[in-house]
Write an enzyme that holds these catalytic residues in place. Sequence first.
Site, PDB file in Angstrom:
ATOM      1  N   GLY A 438       0.920  -1.342   0.098  1.00 51.80           N
ATOM      2  CA  GLY A 438       0.119  -0.011  -0.026  1.00 51.80           C
ATOM      3  C   GLY A 438       1.013   1.247  -0.105  1.00 51.80           C
ATOM      4  N   TRP A 687       5.601  19.995  10.571  1.00 47.53           N
ATOM      5  CA  TRP A 687       4.397  19.701   9.963  1.00 47.53           C
ATOM      6  C   TRP A 687       3.219  20.245  10.764  1.00 47.53           C
ATOM      7  CZ3 TRP A 687       0.417  16.049  12.631  1.00 47.53           C
ATOM      8  CH2 TRP A 687      -0.585  15.398  11.253  1.00 47.53           C
ATOM      9  N   ARG A 688       2.460  21.214   9.904  1.00 44.57           N
ATOM     10  CA  ARG A 688       1.154  21.668  10.169  1.00 44.57           C
ATOM     11  C   ARG A 688       0.132  20.456  10.049  1.00 44.57           C
ATOM     12  NH1 ARG A 688      -2.646  24.125   7.254  1.00 44.57           N
ATOM     13  NH2 ARG A 688      -4.375  24.997   8.581  1.00 44.57           N
ATOM     14  N   ASP A 690      -2.695  18.027   9.134  1.00 44.38           N
ATOM     15  CA  ASP A 690      -3.975  18.092   8.102  1.00 44.38           C
ATOM     16  C   ASP A 690      -4.884  17.310   8.361  1.00 44.38           C
ATOM     17  OD1 ASP A 690      -3.606  15.297   6.575  1.00 44.38           O
ATOM     18  OD2 ASP A 690      -1.736  16.035   7.191  1.00 44.38           O
ATOM     19  N   HIS A 722       2.403  21.792   4.940  1.00 43.52           N
ATOM     20  CA  HIS A 722       1.082  22.203   5.075  1.00 43.52           C
ATOM     21  C   HIS A 722       0.850  23.681   5.739  1.00 43.52           C
ATOM     22  CE1 HIS A 722       0.288  17.685   5.629  1.00 43.52           C
ATOM     23  NE2 HIS A 722       0.205  18.040   4.294  1.00 43.52           N
ATOM     24  N   GLU A 743       4.052  18.641   1.031  1.00 46.56           N
ATOM     25  CA  GLU A 743       2.916  19.080   0.564  1.00 46.56           C
ATOM     26  C   GLU A 743       2.382  20.517   1.008  1.00 46.56           C
ATOM     27  OE1 GLU A 743       0.933  14.602   0.985  1.00 46.56           O
ATOM     28  OE2 GLU A 743       0.526  15.991   2.483  1.00 46.56           O
ATOM     29  N   TYR A 746      -3.727  21.264   2.509  1.00 47.33           N
ATOM     30  CA  TYR A 746      -4.905  20.931   2.014  1.00 47.33           C
ATOM     31  C   TYR A 746      -5.946  21.760   2.214  1.00 47.33           C
ATOM     32  CZ  TYR A 746      -2.815  15.938   2.471  1.00 47.33           C
ATOM     33  OH  TYR A 746      -2.033  15.084   2.359  1.00 47.33           O
TER      34      TYR A 746
END
Length: 846
Positions: A438, A687-688, A690, A722, A743, A746
């Site tokens: 995956g 990291w903010r 998501d 983010h 990334e 979002y």
Amino acid sequence: MRWRPLGVTLAATAALIALPAAHPSAGAAEIPLSQGKSATASSVENAGTAAGKAVDGDGGTRWSSAAGDDQWLRVDLGVTASVTRVELDWEAAYGKDYKVQISGDGSTWTDLKSVTGSDGGADTLDVSGRGRYVRMLGVHRATPYGYSLWEFRVYGSTDTGQAGCDSGNAARGRPATASSTENAGTPASAAFDGDTTTRWSSQAADPQWLQVDLGAVKDICKVDLNWEAAYAKDFQIQASADGQNWSTLKSVTGATGGTASYDVSGSGRYVRIYGTARGTGYGYSLWEAAVHTGTSGLPPVQGGGDLGPNVIVVDPSTPNLQQKFDDVFARQESAQFGAGRYQFLLKPGTYNGINAQLGFYTSISGLGLNPDDTQINGDVTVDAGWFNGNATQNFWRSAENLALNPSNGTDRWAVAQAAPFRRIHVKGGLNLAPNGYGWASGGYIADSKIDGTVGPYSQQQWYTRDSSVGGWTNGVWNMTFSGVQGAPATNFDNGPYTTLDTTPVSREKPFLYLDGSSYKVFVPAKRTNARGVSWPANAGTSLPLDRFYVVKPGATAATINAALAQGLNLLFTPGVYHLDQTLDVTRPDTVVLGLGLATLVPDNGVDAMHVADVDGVRLAGFLIDAGPVNSDTLLRIGTPGAGADHSANPTTMQDVFIRIGGAGPGLATNSVVVDSDDVIIDHTWIWRADHGSGVGWDTNRADYGLRVNGDDVLATGLFVEHFNKYDVYWSGERGRTIFFQNEKAYDVPNAAAVTHDGIVGYAAYKVADSVTTHEAWGLGSYCNFTADPTIVQTHGFQVPVTSGIKMHDLMVISLGGKGQYAHVVNSTGAPTSGTDTIPSKVTSFP
């Protein structure tokens, strides 16, 4: 907002109405020792129910915790006191069973009273004990909510005659700042240099201030001021624990300048002279300012000791060893935002038939000096069964300093971000994908030797540094290598690989090991143009554990700062640490090392940690989790405008992770700011959130991920995601980045929310227009605009177009067509399109 049944609300109202008459025995003139003092808590329900609300003397405000049994509220009395009575005014959410405890250092606690079967309301407890810190430790709640106290009052008497006023100047040579300076020859530092021929002077305006950092909270007993002709007529002497919230120690009006001494009483880390009216038409000017301190009567912080309750030390003969691993894994497998933190430490030897499955906030490390000293004939496994075979959220875990002989020939390490694999010898292959292949979104390997083949399979991206591999099967989007023996050749124009033969500058992470029966921390030396592993040569130094303050759950920021001020290093044992003041690292070569993803949470809007502009600080192995009140900067390395050369002994930031939201609302304007030169950022995930709790465009607002102002900064393994504005904003000269994964946020509500200067969207990686020299390799930015899939971001990367800017192997990707990029870098690179998740690449720019 938490809605309560009507009955609970009425009960709370009744408690409030009854409060003024609650304790006539206290007497109107008796002021609690706890009133207005610094308070912290294990958690808060929301920003309006902070710990300090329970000691503010206001019966209409309250502290309330998260909904859990194991919660506490603690007050720092400031000095050692003999405590005779504690009063608790419970809101409707009360503690049925709880303890009141006392401590001299904020770490070791003694029970003053155990209460069982409380019916809430007002509890008055007669007690007897001495200490500086008093806390309520909840055992069982009476309601489904948390614990909630209108007031927590501590009575007794403080020690008297415990110390005189030291004749020494505690401010001499300490860092100083000011509201302004007249010119470059009159800096703030000149008022604290011990030289009466140099001076600080301000601009000609009111108000102005001069501030000094004493390095730790101290009892302040006298301040001496030696004014130049431009003196203050009216001013205040102020103190603060955090440099933000000030109390007035002395107000002076009608002063006439010259030399004066002022007896004061109070405590703080920062002392400020705050001028409100000048005595002349010029500014304020001080030849010298001296701060004298007393002693609190507390012993110095002790180094060394045991490793606390959440470190599990084992050897090959430990009974039921597999069960120990399984028990922790059962608790941590899916506890993505839980409070559990665990570190397994394996003594040197051979372990047979072990499968150590690692869940969230779980680390495993060997205690040998070399990886091969600790041999596992078995596996250290990360898989994704908890998430239906999807490994994209397998965050926050680690393996380090051991050798694996995998049971079936290949070990499985199917991780996402913030899951370092360091200093490991795999005597076989390594599979980076979950069972079933995956999705996976890692990852990082350093200083490791994999004898067999590494198979990323479904891994989207990966960075490997200073290692050796027997082979590498494939890559999806971005596989970057530096200093890796056996790495595949660069083929980014038609494949996923970017390979640098060496790493320009590197230094491995410090680690704990056993020297005989004694714990030590090994601090590896810097390497230049490294290729392959650093062991078994092991250049570096060893530090005995007694040179570390072993920080355990319940330790206060004041005690931690006191340890730093004494010259101790820090070893954070696994736990969650709430900070009511910024941790200040000021000594060169200080080591701050975390075990088991130890987590620092700044409360009430303070910054979590500041590092001075000094040589050789090592930050490693911990998580900073933003609190619900906005912090300006969670981690700052260096001071604004710093320019010292640290190239011979740089500060390093390794496996230091930042989180804003997810575990609850979090706010921070800046996550990490690097002001010092020559810093090495080696593997970070900033990291903010998501997903999780407390997530929304403004709920976990965080404008900037990483801001680099220092020159000659190197980032190896940079993951930043983010943020509301720029994920990375680089304004220092000669910066370099090897591997970047990103990334975009979002939850951008629409294109208008991120349009600036005629550009739609903030670049994931922005090099400031003023920069003339910068180089980077292997960079990827992905968009997944779930709130508005019609957004077309102008570009993923934005850099000046000059000969000194060199960008290698960049890509942008639309994840499933949820938003698009118009270009890769500036206005160069083909747009993304459709839903097929195909990268758009630029191999060289300009």
